[in-house]
Every structure is written in structure tokens, then in C-alpha cells.
Design an enzyme around this catalytic site. Structure first.
Site, short mmCIF file in Angstrom:
data_model
loop_
_atom_site.label_atom_id
_atom_site.label_comp_id
_atom_site.label_asym_id
_atom_site.label_seq_id
_atom_site.Cartn_x
_atom_site.Cartn_y
_atom_site.Cartn_z
N THR A 94 -6.43 -90.54 61.30
CA THR A 94 -6.68 -91.98 61.20
C THR A 94 -5.93 -92.64 62.35
O THR A 94 -4.70 -92.60 62.39
CB THR A 94 -6.13 -92.53 59.86
OG1 THR A 94 -6.80 -91.87 58.79
CG2 THR A 94 -6.38 -94.03 59.76
N LYS A 169 -13.10 -96.74 58.14
CA LYS A 169 -11.91 -96.33 57.39
C LYS A 169 -10.93 -97.50 57.21
O LYS A 169 -10.45 -97.76 56.12
CB LYS A 169 -11.25 -95.16 58.14
CG LYS A 169 -9.82 -94.88 57.80
CD LYS A 169 -9.67 -93.87 56.70
CE LYS A 169 -8.19 -93.75 56.31
NZ LYS A 169 -7.97 -92.90 55.19
N LYS A 244 0.36 -98.15 57.16
CA LYS A 244 -0.15 -97.73 58.48
C LYS A 244 -1.60 -98.22 58.66
O LYS A 244 -1.95 -98.79 59.68
CB LYS A 244 -0.11 -96.19 58.57
CG LYS A 244 -0.78 -95.66 59.83
CD LYS A 244 -1.03 -94.15 59.79
CE LYS A 244 -1.98 -93.77 60.92
NZ LYS A 244 -2.28 -92.36 61.00
P1 NAD Z 1 1.52 -84.98 58.69
O1 NAD Z 1 2.59 -85.71 59.41
O2 NAD Z 1 1.83 -84.25 57.42
O3 NAD Z 1 0.85 -83.90 59.70
C1 NAD Z 1 0.67 -84.09 61.06
C2 NAD Z 1 0.92 -82.76 61.76
O4 NAD Z 1 0.63 -82.90 63.15
C3 NAD Z 1 2.37 -82.29 61.65
O5 NAD Z 1 2.40 -80.99 61.06
C4 NAD Z 1 2.88 -82.29 63.09
O6 NAD Z 1 3.79 -81.25 63.37
C5 NAD Z 1 1.56 -82.10 63.85
N1 NAD Z 1 1.62 -82.52 65.24
C6 NAD Z 1 2.09 -83.69 65.77
N2 NAD Z 1 1.95 -83.70 67.11
C7 NAD Z 1 1.36 -82.51 67.44
C8 NAD Z 1 0.97 -81.92 68.66
N3 NAD Z 1 1.17 -82.53 69.83
N4 NAD Z 1 0.43 -80.69 68.63
C9 NAD Z 1 0.25 -80.04 67.44
N5 NAD Z 1 0.61 -80.53 66.25
C10 NAD Z 1 1.15 -81.76 66.25
O7 NAD Z 1 0.35 -86.04 58.46
P2 NAD Z 1 -0.86 -85.95 57.39
O8 NAD Z 1 -0.42 -86.55 56.10
O9 NAD Z 1 -1.43 -84.58 57.42
O10 NAD Z 1 -1.88 -86.99 58.05
C11 NAD Z 1 -2.64 -86.65 59.20
C12 NAD Z 1 -3.61 -87.79 59.48
O11 NAD Z 1 -4.45 -87.97 58.33
C13 NAD Z 1 -2.92 -89.13 59.72
O12 NAD Z 1 -3.60 -89.80 60.75
C14 NAD Z 1 -3.04 -89.84 58.38
O13 NAD Z 1 -3.06 -91.26 58.51
C15 NAD Z 1 -4.39 -89.33 57.90
N6 NAD Z 1 -4.58 -89.34 56.44
C16 NAD Z 1 -3.59 -88.89 55.62
C17 NAD Z 1 -3.79 -88.91 54.24
C18 NAD Z 1 -2.72 -88.41 53.28
O14 NAD Z 1 -2.86 -88.62 52.08
N7 NAD Z 1 -1.69 -87.73 53.77
C19 NAD Z 1 -5.01 -89.37 53.71
C20 NAD Z 1 -6.01 -89.79 54.58
C21 NAD Z 1 -5.79 -89.76 55.95
#
Ligand code: NAD
Length: 296
Positions: A94, A169, A244
């Protein structure tokens, strides 16, 4: 079955990559965190040593990263160079609409096909493969991304051109944030006016005030179907993530001159809730802050 690169194996990406592997794809996964990589290896993915390695020779490259600058960096520094021209590039994070459109335009300038495909549904839906994907990009990009997204979701919808998935979204989540606060307010006022909350639910869930925040995700414990309210607002959709999304919505509204007073107020209230210990709680937990703010 295809060779798939998956970059970003956090709360959401880990379950999504596992579902692609379960569907029979050869998933080469990368994350900066060694722990996340080890978890992916246990769920049937192969660990890649870098984002570029994950993208090399892939038929599809998917990313699930925290924010716009991570997406830009991973695509510009690794994916655009490493992925073959034939690969479909799918960003499920997102992020802000402007960055999504810019990165997709860069892809097109390099003769690559990219779509934005943010999700609705949380960690449990990512693990269960029941996410909803809203996809922005060309009809060809959508058709090529769809089979991979189907392996991780229950609904895959083409929202329109580049950035349209992100736009859908944040509009949806702005509506959700504002409607959750309105639902909380209605229950708190009903309580102060001496109404039985279950009775109010029975009435309002069948009257014109009915909305998803009330009938599927009621912020009051013991009322309506089971929801995070029944688990002391643990789990669910964290208030920090709602904040966010509201910030992304306000940024987008400003960029196009849209009037969003309810979205603005929802952003202020969620910022307040997050600052005062609510960031990790489910977003419906904002009812606890509103209750405390009321005069006794
Ligand atoms: P998270 O922080 O748990 O995971 C993100 C991952 O990306 C981490 O493991 C981090 O190490 C990795 N990362 C960061 N920079 C990187 C790079 N340069 N190379 C490789 N890996 C890298 O976040 P999440 O909860 O999994 O959310 C991910 C996305 O999904 C976000 O944009 C969030 O807004 C969206 N989202 C989350 C949810 C939820 O319930 N968690 C629901 C809908 C949407």
C-alpha cells in the site's frame, strides 16, 4: 507453473509467498531480514541472496514492502535491471498513488509491464489466501497478473489504469476509518442515553445507519459477530496501519483538490489514538479513547 520472485516477506508477504509456493510456483524469496527468509524457506520458498537474484529469470516479480520509497528503491536498484522484459511486475504494497504511477511509468519506459495490486484483508487473510486485490494497470497487465493474484486471494478486481488500485484502496480505507469512528460515536451516545447496546445494534444493523463497521466488525464487545472488540482489541487491523492509509488518502486528496473533512478528522483522531498507546491495537479500539474523552 512459473518461476516467481517475491520481495518483502513481512507480516503479509510471508503468507502470500507461501500460498504461491503452495499453488506449485517456484518462489524465490528475498527480504532484508534473515528471520523472514528462514520462515519463507520453511514454507516452500527458496531463499534468494538479493532482490536482484529473486527477480532474475522470473516470469513474475511481486513486492510487499512498507512504503513508496521502499518500492521505488527496490524496483530502480534491482528489479528493473534484473527481471526479464517478459516478466509481469506486481507491487502489492500500500503506497501513495503518485509513487505508484511514477514507478509504473518508469517500467513502461523500460518496456516492462507493471501493475499496482494493493490488498484488502489482514495477516490472517494473507495466510489463508483470501485477500482482495484491487489492481491498477493496463488490461494486458491485469490479465497477466491475475493468475498469480488468484493464488493468494478470493477476489481480484481491475480498478483502472496505473495507480487505480492504490486509489481504490485509500478511498475505501478512508471510508472505513470515518465509518468506524461514526459507529463508535453512535454506540457511545446510545450508551449515555440509556439504550441497551445489543438492542441498539439489533435496530441500527437493520436501519439506515447500517454499515460494515457495525455489522461485521462491531467495536463493542459482546455485540454482533465475533470481532477484535471481543479480544480486547488485539490482532485485527492495527490503528497504525489505518493511520498510514488515512495519511495517504489526505496526501492524495490535497494533490487533486478534493474536499475530505471527515477523512481529515479521522486522520487526526487516529493520530491521537496511535500517539496515546493505540498504535498496535485494532483500529476499532479507538472507541476506548472516545469513551474516555466523554464527560462522566
Ligand atoms: P512488514 O513491515 O511486516 O513487512 C515488510 C517487509 O519488507 C519486512 O520484512 C522488511 O524487512 C521488508 N523490506 C523492507 N525493505 C526491503 C528491501 N529493500 N528489500 C527487501 N525487503 C525489504 O509490513 P506488512 O504488514 O507485511 O505490510 C506490507 C504492506 O502491506 C504495507 O504497505 C502495508 O500497508 C500493507 N498492508 C498491510 C496489512 C496488514 O494487516 N499488515 C493489510 C493490508 C495491507
Amino acid at each position: 507453473m512459473a518461476r516467481v520472485g517475491f520481495i518483502g516477506l513481512g507480516n503479509m508477504g510471508s503468507g502470500m509467498a507461501a500460498n504461491l509456493a503452495k499453488a506449485g510456483h517456484e518462489v524465490r524469496a528475498f527480504d532484508l531480514s534473515a528471520e523472514a527468509l528462514a520462515k519463507a524457506a520453511r514454507s516452500g520458498c527458496t531463499s534468494a541472496g538479493s532482490a536482484a537474484e529473486a527477480a532474475t529469470d522470473a516470469e513474475a516479480v511481486l513486492t510487499m514492502l512498507p512504503a513508496g520509497h521502499h518500492v521505488r528503491e527496490v524496483f530502480e536498484a534491482s528489479v528493473f535491471n534484473a527481471a526479464p522484459a517478459s516478466a509481469i511486475l506486481i507491487d502489492c504494497s500500500t503506497i501513495d498513488v503518485a509513487t505508484a504511477r511514477e514507478v509504473e511509468a518508469e517500467a513502461a519506459a523500460k518496456d516492462k509491464t507493471m501493475v499496482d495490486a494493493p490488498v484488502s484483508g489482514g495477516i490472517a487473510a494473507a495466510e489463508a489466501g483470501t485477500l482482495t486485490f484491487m489492481v491498477g494497470g493496463s488490461a494486458d497487465g491485469f490479465a497477466r497478473a491475475e493468475p498469480f493474484l488468484q493464488a493468494m486471494g478470493q477476489a481480484v478486481i481491475h480498478a483502472g489504469g496505473p495507480g487505480a488500485g492504490q486509489a481504490a484502496k485509500i478511498c475505501n480505507n478512508m471510508l472505513l476509518g470515518a465509518s468506524m469512528i461514526a459507529t463508535c460515536e453512535a454506540f457511545l451516545l446510545a450508551e449515555k442515553l440509556g439504550l441497551d447496546l445489543k438492542t441498539f445494534y439489533d435496530i441500527s444493523s437493520k436501519a439506515s445507519g447500517q454499515c460494515w463497521s457495525m455489522t461485521s466488525y462491531c467495536p463493542v464487545p459482546g455485540v454482533g459477530p465475533s470481532s477484535p472488540a471481543d479480544r480486547n482489541y488485539e490482532g485485527g487491523f492495527a490503528a497504525a496501519l489505518m493511520l498510514k492509509d488515512l495519511r495517504l488518502a489526505m496526501e492524495a486528496a490535497e494533490s487533486v483538490g478534493a474536499e475530505t473533512p471527515m477523512g481529515e478528522r479521522a486522520e487526526e483522531l487516529y493520530a491521537d489514538f496511535a500517539e496515546h498507546g493505540g498504535a498496535a491495537r485494532d483500529f476499532s479500539g479507538i472507541i476506548t479513547m472516545l469513551r474516555e474523552a466523554g464527560t462522566p
